[in-house]
Motif scaffolding. Structure first.
Motif, PDB file in Angstrom:
ATOM      1  N   UNK A  70       0.755  -1.541   0.309  1.00  0.00           N
ATOM      2  CA  UNK A  70      -0.092  -0.012  -0.131  1.00  0.00           C
ATOM      3  C   UNK A  70       1.414   1.440  -0.201  1.00  0.00           C
ATOM      4  N   UNK A  71       2.056   1.642   0.265  1.00  0.00           N
ATOM      5  CA  UNK A  71       3.040   2.457   0.564  1.00  0.00           C
ATOM      6  C   UNK A  71       3.377   2.328  -0.596  1.00  0.00           C
ATOM      7  N   UNK A  72       3.093   1.160  -1.792  1.00  0.00           N
ATOM      8  CA  UNK A  72       4.468   1.851  -2.665  1.00  0.00           C
ATOM      9  C   UNK A  72       3.892   2.463  -4.345  1.00  0.00           C
ATOM     10  N   UNK A  73       4.511   3.230  -4.610  1.00  0.00           N
ATOM     11  CA  UNK A  73       3.641   3.776  -6.016  1.00  0.00           C
ATOM     12  C   UNK A  73       5.351   3.329  -7.212  1.00  0.00           C
ATOM     13  N   UNK A  74       4.935   2.211  -7.939  1.00  0.00           N
ATOM     14  CA  UNK A  74       5.045   1.471  -8.712  1.00  0.00           C
ATOM     15  C   UNK A  74       5.452   2.145  -9.416  1.00  0.00           C
ATOM     16  N   UNK A  75       7.049   2.215 -10.330  1.00  0.00           N
ATOM     17  CA  UNK A  75       7.020   2.827 -12.125  1.00  0.00           C
ATOM     18  C   UNK A  75       6.333   1.457 -12.829  1.00  0.00           C
ATOM     19  N   UNK A  76       5.935   2.798 -13.829  1.00  0.00           N
ATOM     20  CA  UNK A  76       5.284   2.365 -15.056  1.00  0.00           C
ATOM     21  C   UNK A  76       5.896   1.201 -15.973  1.00  0.00           C
ATOM     22  N   UNK A  80       5.182  -2.599 -16.485  1.00  0.00           N
ATOM     23  CA  UNK A  80       4.994  -3.360 -17.832  1.00  0.00           C
ATOM     24  C   UNK A  80       5.528  -4.813 -18.368  1.00  0.00           C
ATOM     25  N   UNK A  81       6.479  -5.021 -16.662  1.00  0.00           N
ATOM     26  CA  UNK A  81       7.190  -6.419 -17.290  1.00  0.00           C
ATOM     27  C   UNK A  81       5.858  -7.876 -16.691  1.00  0.00           C
ATOM     28  N   UNK A  82       4.806  -6.974 -15.908  1.00  0.00           N
ATOM     29  CA  UNK A  82       4.153  -8.377 -15.894  1.00  0.00           C
ATOM     30  C   UNK A  82       2.785  -7.938 -16.151  1.00  0.00           C
ATOM     31  N   UNK A  91      -2.419 -13.283  -8.340  1.00  0.00           N
ATOM     32  CA  UNK A  91      -2.382 -12.080  -6.990  1.00  0.00           C
ATOM     33  C   UNK A  91      -1.041 -11.624  -6.983  1.00  0.00           C
ATOM     34  N   UNK A  92      -0.553 -11.023  -7.935  1.00  0.00           N
ATOM     35  CA  UNK A  92       0.933 -11.196  -7.859  1.00  0.00           C
ATOM     36  C   UNK A  92       1.215  -9.129  -8.270  1.00  0.00           C
ATOM     37  N   UNK A  93       1.946  -8.820  -8.022  1.00  0.00           N
ATOM     38  CA  UNK A  93       2.519  -6.952  -8.227  1.00  0.00           C
ATOM     39  C   UNK A  93       4.318  -7.173  -8.789  1.00  0.00           C
ATOM     40  N   UNK A  94       4.588  -6.908  -9.976  1.00  0.00           N
ATOM     41  CA  UNK A  94       6.470  -6.088  -9.861  1.00  0.00           C
ATOM     42  C   UNK A  94       6.066  -4.819  -8.997  1.00  0.00           C
ATOM     43  N   UNK A  95       7.595  -4.975  -8.098  1.00  0.00           N
ATOM     44  CA  UNK A  95       7.684  -3.679  -7.396  1.00  0.00           C
ATOM     45  C   UNK A  95       8.860  -3.366  -7.990  1.00  0.00           C
ATOM     46  N   UNK A 142      -5.379  -0.697  -8.417  1.00  0.00           N
ATOM     47  CA  UNK A 142      -4.437   0.999  -8.302  1.00  0.00           C
ATOM     48  C   UNK A 142      -4.079   1.361  -9.913  1.00  0.00           C
ATOM     49  N   UNK A 143      -2.839  -0.165  -9.760  1.00  0.00           N
ATOM     50  CA  UNK A 143      -2.026   0.241 -10.633  1.00  0.00           C
ATOM     51  C   UNK A 143      -2.167   0.126 -11.972  1.00  0.00           C
TER      52      UNK A 143
END
Length: 574
Positions: A70-76, A80-82, A91-95, A142-143
């Motif tokens: 919730x505290x991360x703002x992930x670059x575009x 784009x890698x996932x 249910x996964x998110x590249x960080x 969100x992303x």
């Protein structure tokens, strides 16, 4: 090199730690086979396992870190890698990407199939980290949700342009359950996004939701315990679609963008009916939405449970026992005035009493009370409603607010002709009620004869019970803030909130009411008749036994329920 994850199953790890039983695991596996949901989400939804327990266990047993996405703002470029479909499916998110290593937040890092699929697709080495599932779902929405939502909205608008007309279902006729909004169908992202904003507000105990458009961002803020807090905001691209969604829910005109609009809607959350009062205001970069959250289940209608100090509570009881007169409550917006008035009406409500209110708007429905909603556009103002109420044989009248001379005049005359009138007024303290009515053109002798009680209310933030700690306050500081220790009272216990996860590091959780109540002491009558200033009226009232707002607030701080800083924030020097 990224850590190698042993090929173990999630269920086996949880069984080894005695966090679930074999029967519970088998039940959830059967559900997984029929629905396709992840095992972790089923265990959590069934209540067999807490999200935090799941994350901590996986982190400790597998030796991999856990993060709060919730505290991360992930670059575009990292997103784009996932692909979005894969992120939602597993249910996964590249960080982040460092060299040839892709750090991946997962609810279930034991999902070897997901890791293998992504490793082949991206040619990166995958370093999994554990994340709380609800936070992960929100971060994925969100992303990834913005562009998909915008595209869908464009498709909807394109489809509408080809049709002769479209029928909008009145959602107020059917209460919508939003408790499970995150599991809604993938083909309605704007609906899910709107519901998610409402759900997060309810979970945070927010009293208001602000959706604010700016040049390049769309900001969402929640008012929690009286203070605005910014939350993760949706992309700017969904602004128009999100605004239209809330307008439709509130039964407003989605084609009108130049004029303010007001509406309301009702939804159901975890078995409770929640009302939302919606206000739309055109601003420079779009329309701002403010939604007031009205939770009937949290409404305290017992006057004795509002936590007032002894002197104002006794003054309230005496005023409510009056056969006629005015009880006027003052304070800023959001200070709990309506709750106090409703509690008073609840105490007065009986089979032998005719109670009528005129409000703008009717915030809560009270059984046995006849409530009138003002409609200024057709001439039903406070004054017009009050004039009609007097022909309805009332015993007790509640006017939402005395805003103008006409309403004040009718209310005073009603109080002098055998009715008990309750209302609110905007002044800084109780003593200013008298001077305010006189400034509105009321004769001093009418004001002095009609006002039975004037009160001023504020809401103090409660110190968080999980992280509060005692502090020592120097005597010179206590003297400067006007604290006087009552004789015979136990020693004061001043505290502060250290900050923890439960209170989001604010040191406060929840609120309590503090009030000053001024009865119409005989010593005040000459002061009112001769138009003396509020400061003089207040000075004499204190001599007669009234405890001021500052004194009552400091008493709460001395009891350890709030902090001195909070007292100084909401109350002025006497």
């Amino acid at each position: 090199m990224p850590p190698k994850i042993a090929k173990r199953r999630l269920g086996d790890v949880l069984l080894e730690q005695d966090l679930i039983t074999l029967d519970q695991l088998q039940e959830c596996i059967n559900i997984q086979r029929s629905t396709g949901q992840s095992l972790a989400s089923i265990l959590v939804s069934k209540g067999y396992l807490g999200e935090e327990d799941l994350v901590v266990t996986l982190s400790e047993q597998l030796g991999i870190p856990h993060i709060r996405v919730a505290n991360y703002n992930i670059p575009q470029d990292v997103l784009n890698e996932v692909p979005e479909s894969l992120a939602r499916q597993y249910q996964m998110l590249p960080v982040s990407v460092t060299g040839d290593v892709l750090t991946l937040a997962m609810a279930d890092p034991l999902n070897i199939m997901a890791l293998d699929d992504l490793r082949m697709l991206t040619s990166y080495e995958i370093e999994p980290v554990v994340a709380v599932q609800s936070e992960l779902n929100e971060a994925i929405l969100r992303h990834y949700g913005g562009q998909q939502s915008a595209n869908l909205y464009e498709e909807i608008m394109g489809a509408e342009s080809k049709q002769d007309g479209i029928e909008v279902v009145d959602e107020q006729e059917e209460i919508e359950d939003i408790a499970h909004s995150q599991a809604e169908a993938q083909d309605a992202p704007i609906i899910r996004l709107a519901n998610l904003i409402l759900v997060k507000a309810l979970e945070a105990r927010a009293s208001d939701i602000h959706v604010e458009p700016f040049e390049k961002v769309l900001r969402v803020r929640y008012r929690v315990d009286g203070m605005l807090e910014e939350t993760k905001s949706p992309p700017k691209s969904v602004q128009s679609a999100l605004l239209s969604r809330f307008k439709i829910m509130a039964g407003l005109d989605i084609a009108e963008h130049r004029l303010p609009q007001d509406g309301r809607f009702r939804t159901r959350f975890r078995g409770h009916d929640i009302d939302f009062r919606v206000s739309i205001l055109p601003c420079y970069h779009g329309e701002k939405i403010v939604m007031r959250v009205l939770d009937k289940s949290s409404l305290t209608l017992d006057l004795d449970k509002l936590g007032f100090a002894a002197q104002p509570m006794e003054a309230f009881r005496e005023a409510l026992a009056l056969p006629f007169g005015m009880i006027l409550l003052t304070g800023p917006t959001g200070s709990g005035k309506t709750t106090t008035l409703y509690s008073a009406l609840h105490k007065l409500n009986g089979l032998d009493t005719n109670i009528i209110t005129v409000e703008d708007p009717v915030e809560y429905e009270l059984f046995g009370v006849n409530q009138v909603q003002t409609r200024a556009e057709i001439g039903l103002t406070f004054a017009a409603g009050l004039r009609s109420i007097l022909r309805q044989d009332p015993d007790i009248i509640m006017v939402g607010e005395i805003r103008d001379e006409e309403t004040a005049d009718i209310a005073i005359k009603a109080a002098l002709t055998g009715h008990l009138v309750l209302s609110t007024l905007h002044t800084n303290d109780a003593a200013s009620v008298y001077t305010r009515l006189i400034d509105m053109g009321m004769e001093p002798f009418l004001v002095q004869s009609s006002v039975g009680l004037a009160a001023a209310q504020r809401l103090l933030r409660r110190v968080c019970p999980d992280c509060k700690e005692p502090i020592r306050v120097p005597q010179d500081v206590l003297e400067r803030i006007q604290y006087v220790h009552p004789e015979g009272a136990p020693p004061p216990t001043f505290v502060r909130g250290r900050g923890c996860n439960k209170c989001k590091d604010t040191g406060y959780r929840g609120r309590l009411a503090v009030i000053e109540a001024m009865t119409n002491y005989g010593e005040l009558q000459e002061l009112i008749m001769t138009r003396q200033p509020a400061s003089e009226i207040k000075r004499v009232a204190v001599q007669c036994g009234m405890r001021t707002l500052r004194q009552n607030a400091l008493e709460k701080a001395a009891e350890g329920t709030t902090t001195i800083e909070e007292v100084l924030r909401v109350s002025a020097m006497d």
